[in-house]
Write a protein that holds these residues in place. Structure first.
Motif, PDB file in Angstrom:
ATOM      1  N   VAL A 131      30.975 -12.232  33.689  1.00 18.61           N
ATOM      2  CA  VAL A 131      29.915 -11.441  33.067  1.00 18.61           C
ATOM      3  C   VAL A 131      28.707 -12.319  32.766  1.00 18.61           C
ATOM      4  O   VAL A 131      27.558 -11.921  32.986  1.00 18.61           O
ATOM      5  N   GLU A 132      28.963 -13.539  32.297  1.00 18.20           N
ATOM      6  CA  GLU A 132      27.871 -14.464  32.003  1.00 18.20           C
ATOM      7  C   GLU A 132      27.105 -14.836  33.280  1.00 18.20           C
ATOM      8  O   GLU A 132      25.876 -14.927  33.262  1.00 18.20           O
ATOM      9  N   ILE A 133      27.805 -15.043  34.367  1.00 13.85           N
ATOM     10  CA  ILE A 133      27.160 -15.413  35.636  1.00 13.85           C
ATOM     11  C   ILE A 133      26.321 -14.260  36.163  1.00 13.85           C
ATOM     12  O   ILE A 133      25.171 -14.451  36.576  1.00 13.85           O
ATOM     13  N   ILE A 134      26.856 -13.051  36.145  1.00 15.42           N
ATOM     14  CA  ILE A 134      26.109 -11.875  36.621  1.00 15.42           C
ATOM     15  C   ILE A 134      24.873 -11.658  35.750  1.00 15.42           C
ATOM     16  O   ILE A 134      23.770 -11.401  36.249  1.00 15.42           O
ATOM     17  N   SER A 135      25.027 -11.774  34.447  1.00 16.84           N
ATOM     18  CA  SER A 135      23.899 -11.615  33.536  1.00 16.84           C
ATOM     19  C   SER A 135      22.836 -12.678  33.790  1.00 16.84           C
ATOM     20  O   SER A 135      21.639 -12.367  33.838  1.00 16.84           O
ATOM     21  N   ALA A 136      23.255 -13.904  33.983  1.00 14.11           N
ATOM     22  CA  ALA A 136      22.303 -14.989  34.253  1.00 14.11           C
ATOM     23  C   ALA A 136      21.578 -14.776  35.577  1.00 14.11           C
ATOM     24  O   ALA A 136      20.387 -15.086  35.695  1.00 14.11           O
ATOM     25  N   LEU A 137      22.263 -14.252  36.587  1.00 12.48           N
ATOM     26  CA  LEU A 137      21.611 -13.987  37.878  1.00 12.48           C
ATOM     27  C   LEU A 137      20.532 -12.916  37.752  1.00 12.48           C
ATOM     28  O   LEU A 137      19.451 -13.040  38.334  1.00 12.48           O
ATOM     29  N   PHE A 138      20.819 -11.862  36.994  1.00 17.18           N
ATOM     30  CA  PHE A 138      19.801 -10.821  36.773  1.00 17.18           C
ATOM     31  C   PHE A 138      18.593 -11.374  36.016  1.00 17.18           C
ATOM     32  O   PHE A 138      17.449 -11.089  36.372  1.00 17.18           O
ATOM     33  N   VAL A 139      18.860 -12.159  34.985  1.00 16.31           N
ATOM     34  CA  VAL A 139      17.758 -12.728  34.204  1.00 16.31           C
ATOM     35  C   VAL A 139      16.946 -13.694  35.058  1.00 16.31           C
ATOM     36  O   VAL A 139      15.709 -13.699  35.007  1.00 16.31           O
ATOM     37  N   LEU A 140      17.614 -14.496  35.881  1.00 14.75           N
ATOM     38  CA  LEU A 140      16.908 -15.432  36.757  1.00 14.75           C
ATOM     39  C   LEU A 140      16.056 -14.696  37.792  1.00 14.75           C
ATOM     40  O   LEU A 140      14.898 -15.058  38.028  1.00 14.75           O
TER      41      LEU A 140
END
Length: 122
Positions: free
Chosen positions: A6-15
């Motif tokens: 979940v943290e990786i997916i969230s970080a990808l969207f924010v990036l």
């Protein structure tokens, strides 16, 4: 799902959203006139904001703050194109009156009537 996924997916969207917002800022600096700056001010900036809000929404999913993120996204999607249209319309009318756009002035006056001060420019 695991917390790391979940943290990786969230970080990808924010990036991705941050990169689109950066591209929008670069476009605002690079384009010369107001009519050219309308596009990067409206479209990629809003998509970048929506991607950042999606990433934040994935991060805080069960929390009640998700509604505020959705509301902020809806307001941005609805307001940005309208604001860009109004700014472009105003810039176009001002450039016609200043004489910087001369070849389209009769066409504009045909559809909009007299100028702001009530006189027809000859």
């Amino acid at each position: 799902m695991s917390d790391d996924f979940v943290e990786i997916i969230s970080a990808l969207f924010v990036l991705a959203g941050a990169l689109l917002t950066l591209c929008s800022a670069i476009g605002l600096v690079r384009f010369r006139d107001t009519l050219g700056r309308m596009h990067p001010a409206a479209k990629p900036q809003v998509l970048g904001l929506v991607l950042i809000l999606i990433g934040a929404g994935i991060r805080v999913f069960p929390d009640i703050d998700l509604g505020m993120l959705v509301l902020a996204g809806i307001v941005a999607v609805c307001a940005a194109p309208v604001i860009a249209n109004r700014v472009g319309n105003l810039a176009y009318r001002e450039s016609v009156q200043d004489g910087t756009i001369t070849h389209e002035a009769p066409v504009l006056e045909k559809y909009t009537g007299p100028g702001i001060d009530g006189r027809r420019d000859s």
